[in-house]
Design a protein around this motif. Structure first.
Motif, PDB file in Angstrom:
ATOM      1  N   LYS A 249      21.804  -0.670   6.731  1.00  0.00           N
ATOM      2  CA  LYS A 249      21.257   0.557   6.149  1.00  0.00           C
ATOM      3  C   LYS A 249      20.643   1.454   7.226  1.00  0.00           C
ATOM      4  O   LYS A 249      19.648   2.122   7.010  1.00  0.00           O
ATOM      5  CB  LYS A 249      20.229   0.238   5.062  1.00  0.00           C
ATOM      6  N   ASN A 250      21.274   1.435   8.389  1.00  0.00           N
ATOM      7  CA  ASN A 250      20.838   2.244   9.538  1.00  0.00           C
ATOM      8  C   ASN A 250      19.378   1.994   9.895  1.00  0.00           C
ATOM      9  O   ASN A 250      18.656   2.913  10.301  1.00  0.00           O
ATOM     10  CB  ASN A 250      21.094   3.733   9.276  1.00  0.00           C
ATOM     11  N   ALA A 251      18.951   0.734   9.750  1.00  0.00           N
ATOM     12  CA  ALA A 251      17.611   0.355  10.196  1.00  0.00           C
ATOM     13  C   ALA A 251      17.505   0.599  11.697  1.00  0.00           C
ATOM     14  O   ALA A 251      18.477   0.465  12.448  1.00  0.00           O
ATOM     15  CB  ALA A 251      17.335  -1.108   9.875  1.00  0.00           C
ATOM     16  N   LEU A 252      16.320   0.965  12.139  1.00  0.00           N
ATOM     17  CA  LEU A 252      16.111   1.347  13.529  1.00  0.00           C
ATOM     18  C   LEU A 252      16.370   0.179  14.483  1.00  0.00           C
ATOM     19  O   LEU A 252      15.983  -0.958  14.214  1.00  0.00           O
ATOM     20  CB  LEU A 252      14.679   1.846  13.719  1.00  0.00           C
ATOM     21  N   SER A 253      17.020   0.480  15.581  1.00  0.00           N
ATOM     22  CA  SER A 253      17.280  -0.495  16.635  1.00  0.00           C
ATOM     23  C   SER A 253      17.052   0.190  17.970  1.00  0.00           C
ATOM     24  O   SER A 253      17.000   1.426  18.057  1.00  0.00           O
ATOM     25  CB  SER A 253      18.719  -1.012  16.552  1.00  0.00           C
ATOM     26  N   LEU A 254      16.946  -0.587  19.025  1.00  0.00           N
ATOM     27  CA  LEU A 254      16.767   0.017  20.348  1.00  0.00           C
ATOM     28  C   LEU A 254      17.955   0.892  20.742  1.00  0.00           C
ATOM     29  O   LEU A 254      17.753   2.004  21.252  1.00  0.00           O
ATOM     30  CB  LEU A 254      16.509  -1.065  21.393  1.00  0.00           C
ATOM     31  N   PRO A 255      19.212   0.444  20.522  1.00  0.00           N
ATOM     32  CA  PRO A 255      20.324   1.347  20.846  1.00  0.00           C
ATOM     33  C   PRO A 255      20.259   2.656  20.068  1.00  0.00           C
ATOM     34  O   PRO A 255      20.619   3.710  20.590  1.00  0.00           O
ATOM     35  CB  PRO A 255      21.560   0.524  20.453  1.00  0.00           C
ATOM     36  N   MET A 256      19.804   2.585  18.816  1.00  0.00           N
ATOM     37  CA  MET A 256      19.698   3.791  18.014  1.00  0.00           C
ATOM     38  C   MET A 256      18.618   4.715  18.570  1.00  0.00           C
ATOM     39  O   MET A 256      18.826   5.937  18.705  1.00  0.00           O
ATOM     40  CB  MET A 256      19.376   3.437  16.559  1.00  0.00           C
ATOM     41  N   LEU A 257      17.477   4.151  18.904  1.00  0.00           N
ATOM     42  CA  LEU A 257      16.366   4.965  19.398  1.00  0.00           C
ATOM     43  C   LEU A 257      16.689   5.592  20.753  1.00  0.00           C
ATOM     44  O   LEU A 257      16.398   6.767  20.984  1.00  0.00           O
ATOM     45  CB  LEU A 257      15.103   4.109  19.490  1.00  0.00           C
ATOM     46  N   VAL A 258      17.303   4.809  21.640  1.00  0.00           N
ATOM     47  CA  VAL A 258      17.696   5.351  22.944  1.00  0.00           C
ATOM     48  C   VAL A 258      18.719   6.466  22.760  1.00  0.00           C
ATOM     49  O   VAL A 258      18.630   7.534  23.380  1.00  0.00           O
ATOM     50  CB  VAL A 258      18.244   4.240  23.853  1.00  0.00           C
ATOM     51  N   GLY A 259      19.709   6.238  21.885  1.00  0.00           N
ATOM     52  CA  GLY A 259      20.716   7.269  21.633  1.00  0.00           C
ATOM     53  C   GLY A 259      20.125   8.522  21.032  1.00  0.00           C
ATOM     54  O   GLY A 259      20.507   9.639  21.396  1.00  0.00           O
ATOM     55  N   LEU A 260      19.181   8.355  20.104  1.00  0.00           N
ATOM     56  CA  LEU A 260      18.522   9.503  19.494  1.00  0.00           C
ATOM     57  C   LEU A 260      17.786  10.334  20.535  1.00  0.00           C
ATOM     58  O   LEU A 260      17.917  11.557  20.582  1.00  0.00           O
ATOM     59  CB  LEU A 260      17.532   9.040  18.427  1.00  0.00           C
ATOM     60  N   TYR A 261      16.995   9.669  21.355  1.00  0.00           N
ATOM     61  CA  TYR A 261      16.224  10.411  22.345  1.00  0.00           C
ATOM     62  C   TYR A 261      17.145  11.141  23.320  1.00  0.00           C
ATOM     63  O   TYR A 261      16.916  12.312  23.643  1.00  0.00           O
ATOM     64  CB  TYR A 261      15.281   9.481  23.100  1.00  0.00           C
ATOM     65  N   ASP A 262      18.202  10.473  23.749  1.00  0.00           N
ATOM     66  CA  ASP A 262      19.157  11.129  24.642  1.00  0.00           C
ATOM     67  C   ASP A 262      19.802  12.332  23.954  1.00  0.00           C
ATOM     68  O   ASP A 262      20.086  13.352  24.592  1.00  0.00           O
ATOM     69  CB  ASP A 262      20.234  10.139  25.099  1.00  0.00           C
ATOM     70  N   GLY A 263      20.037  12.213  22.645  1.00  0.00           N
ATOM     71  CA  GLY A 263      20.607  13.332  21.898  1.00  0.00           C
ATOM     72  C   GLY A 263      19.673  14.524  21.846  1.00  0.00           C
ATOM     73  O   GLY A 263      20.104  15.674  22.016  1.00  0.00           O
ATOM     74  N   TRP A 264      18.392  14.270  21.604  1.00  0.00           N
ATOM     75  CA  TRP A 264      17.417  15.371  21.600  1.00  0.00           C
ATOM     76  C   TRP A 264      17.375  16.042  22.980  1.00  0.00           C
ATOM     77  O   TRP A 264      17.318  17.276  23.071  1.00  0.00           O
ATOM     78  CB  TRP A 264      16.021  14.879  21.248  1.00  0.00           C
ATOM     79  N   LEU A 265      17.397  15.231  24.036  1.00  0.00           N
ATOM     80  CA  LEU A 265      17.352  15.797  25.387  1.00  0.00           C
ATOM     81  C   LEU A 265      18.598  16.629  25.678  1.00  0.00           C
ATOM     82  O   LEU A 265      18.512  17.692  26.300  1.00  0.00           O
ATOM     83  CB  LEU A 265      17.219  14.675  26.422  1.00  0.00           C
ATOM     84  N   GLU A 266      19.742  16.140  25.234  1.00  0.00           N
ATOM     85  CA  GLU A 266      20.986  16.888  25.449  1.00  0.00           C
ATOM     86  C   GLU A 266      20.926  18.237  24.744  1.00  0.00           C
ATOM     87  O   GLU A 266      21.320  19.270  25.300  1.00  0.00           O
ATOM     88  CB  GLU A 266      22.180  16.090  24.957  1.00  0.00           C
ATOM     89  N   ALA A 267      20.454  18.236  23.504  1.00  0.00           N
ATOM     90  CA  ALA A 267      20.365  19.488  22.754  1.00  0.00           C
ATOM     91  C   ALA A 267      19.431  20.471  23.448  1.00  0.00           C
ATOM     92  O   ALA A 267      19.708  21.674  23.504  1.00  0.00           O
ATOM     93  CB  ALA A 267      19.880  19.210  21.333  1.00  0.00           C
ATOM     94  N   ASP A 268      18.318  19.963  23.978  1.00  0.00           N
ATOM     95  CA  ASP A 268      17.379  20.833  24.680  1.00  0.00           C
ATOM     96  C   ASP A 268      17.989  21.418  25.948  1.00  0.00           C
ATOM     97  O   ASP A 268      17.745  22.573  26.298  1.00  0.00           O
ATOM     98  CB  ASP A 268      16.114  20.044  25.063  1.00  0.00           C
ATOM     99  N   ALA A 269      18.784  20.604  26.655  1.00  0.00           N
ATOM    100  CA  ALA A 269      19.272  21.000  27.981  1.00  0.00           C
ATOM    101  C   ALA A 269      20.523  21.873  27.925  1.00  0.00           C
ATOM    102  O   ALA A 269      20.779  22.648  28.846  1.00  0.00           O
ATOM    103  CB  ALA A 269      19.565  19.748  28.819  1.00  0.00           C
ATOM    104  N   ASP A 270      21.313  21.761  26.875  1.00  0.00           N
ATOM    105  CA  ASP A 270      22.600  22.454  26.793  1.00  0.00           C
ATOM    106  C   ASP A 270      22.427  23.772  26.036  1.00  0.00           C
ATOM    107  O   ASP A 270      22.253  23.783  24.819  1.00  0.00           O
ATOM    108  CB  ASP A 270      23.611  21.553  26.086  1.00  0.00           C
ATOM    109  N   ASP A 271      22.513  24.879  26.739  1.00  0.00           N
ATOM    110  CA  ASP A 271      22.313  26.188  26.116  1.00  0.00           C
ATOM    111  C   ASP A 271      23.422  26.544  25.137  1.00  0.00           C
ATOM    112  O   ASP A 271      23.248  27.451  24.318  1.00  0.00           O
ATOM    113  CB  ASP A 271      22.199  27.281  27.186  1.00  0.00           C
ATOM    114  N   SER A 272      24.542  25.864  25.204  1.00  0.00           N
ATOM    115  CA  SER A 272      25.613  26.154  24.251  1.00  0.00           C
ATOM    116  C   SER A 272      25.364  25.484  22.898  1.00  0.00           C
ATOM    117  O   SER A 272      26.054  25.786  21.923  1.00  0.00           O
ATOM    118  CB  SER A 272      26.973  25.709  24.804  1.00  0.00           C
ATOM    119  N   VAL A 273      24.398  24.583  22.845  1.00  0.00           N
ATOM    120  CA  VAL A 273      24.000  23.972  21.576  1.00  0.00           C
ATOM    121  C   VAL A 273      22.970  24.881  20.917  1.00  0.00           C
ATOM    122  O   VAL A 273      21.929  25.178  21.490  1.00  0.00           O
ATOM    123  CB  VAL A 273      23.409  22.560  21.792  1.00  0.00           C
ATOM    124  N   ARG A 274      23.254  25.330  19.708  1.00  0.00           N
ATOM    125  CA  ARG A 274      22.354  26.236  18.996  1.00  0.00           C
ATOM    126  C   ARG A 274      21.549  25.528  17.905  1.00  0.00           C
ATOM    127  O   ARG A 274      20.519  26.039  17.462  1.00  0.00           O
ATOM    128  CB  ARG A 274      23.157  27.375  18.356  1.00  0.00           C
TER     129      ARG A 274
END
Length: 268
Positions: A27-52
């Motif tokens: 049920k998509n319970a939180l895991s370390l791979p999920m948390l690491v991936g999430l944080y990297d996703g937030w950072l990518e969105a912040d860094a990539d100006d083509s992401v709106r």
């Protein structure tokens, strides 16, 4: 572009970055791979100006059932020990992933299906716009397990919904159907089951068509002024808003309107 992790799928849809929690068997319970991936996703969105904009959703018809209680009961270690080096480097990483200690500068839209409870409802409170399928379920179940909703809910929830509803949700630990969650203001849209992602992408497309500097400044102003008095907030709004009028994008927006054509924004 990040490739995500085994528990977090990253996809690009136009100018929108879609992050999908991907552990449906739990049920998509939180895991370390999920948390690491999430944080990297937030950072990518912040860094990539083509992401709106960013859409956060879950795979398998489920959003997130919160902490992995089975793993916790078995010794307190979540799956994905090989990601622990990242957590050791940044002990705050899990809170940033859950949007407790990080606010992306791009708008974040939650597309919820199925269970969105405990830590799922806590992550939800860090998003900006929220859509849910009719069969979605929300709730902060922590007190039922003798736990504390430490992902920010005792602070955020009463700022997002009326206090009486916040306290009822926090103190009873009962489930809330999508319609009730919408009625108290926790979510903004209820759609047919399976349609939450489509609705989220529809809203994201509307956002993506707007001036990105203006969108980001508006979002920041809303959060920045939330704890201020009205006088302080209005002063802060002018300080953040006036510079937007001096941008090339603002001039392009006015010019495009006069020429009856879609604007072409360049983040300038």
């Amino acid at each position: 572009m990040t490739s995500g992790t085994e528990h977090l799928v990253v996809e690009r849809v136009g100018a929108t970055l879609v992050l999908a929690l991907n552990r449906p068997e739990a049920k998509n319970a939180l895991s370390l791979p999920m948390l690491v991936g999430l944080y990297d996703g937030w950072l990518e969105a912040d860094a990539d100006d083509s992401v709106r904009s960013v859409v956060l959703t879950g795979a398998g018809g489920v959003f997130c059932a919160g902490m992995d209680l089975k793993a916790l009961a078995g010794g307190g270690r979540m799956a994905g020990d090989h990601y622990r080096a990242r957590l050791k480097e940044d002990p705050d990483l899990h809170w940033k992933a859950m949007l407790r200690h990080h606010r992306p500068r791009k708008p974040v839209i939650a597309a919820v299906e199925g269970h969105c409870v405990a830590g799922g409802t806590e992550i939800l409170q860090g998003t900006d716009i929220r859509i849910a399928g009719h069969g979605a379920t929300f709730g902060l179940y922590e007190v039922r397990r003798g736990l504390f909703p430490i992902g920010g809910s005792t602070v955020r929830l009463a700022r997002q919904v009326p206090r009486t509803h916040a306290l009822e949700m926090l103190l009873t630990g009962r489930p809330y159907a999508a319609e009730e969650a919408a009625r108290i203001g926790l979510i903004g849209h209820v759609v047919e089951d399976g349609a939450a992602l489509d609705k989220a992408l529809e809203i994201a497309a509307l956002i993506n068509a707007n001036g990105p500097l203006a969108v980001e400044a508006v979002k920041e102003s809303v959060y920045e002024t939330a704890g201020m008095t009205e006088t302080e907030g209005l002063r802060s709004e002018l300080e953040r808003g006036w510079p937007v009028f001096d941008t090339a994008d603002a001039k392009e927006g006015s010019k495009a309107f006069a020429e009856k054509r879609p604007p072409v924004y360049r983040r300038a």
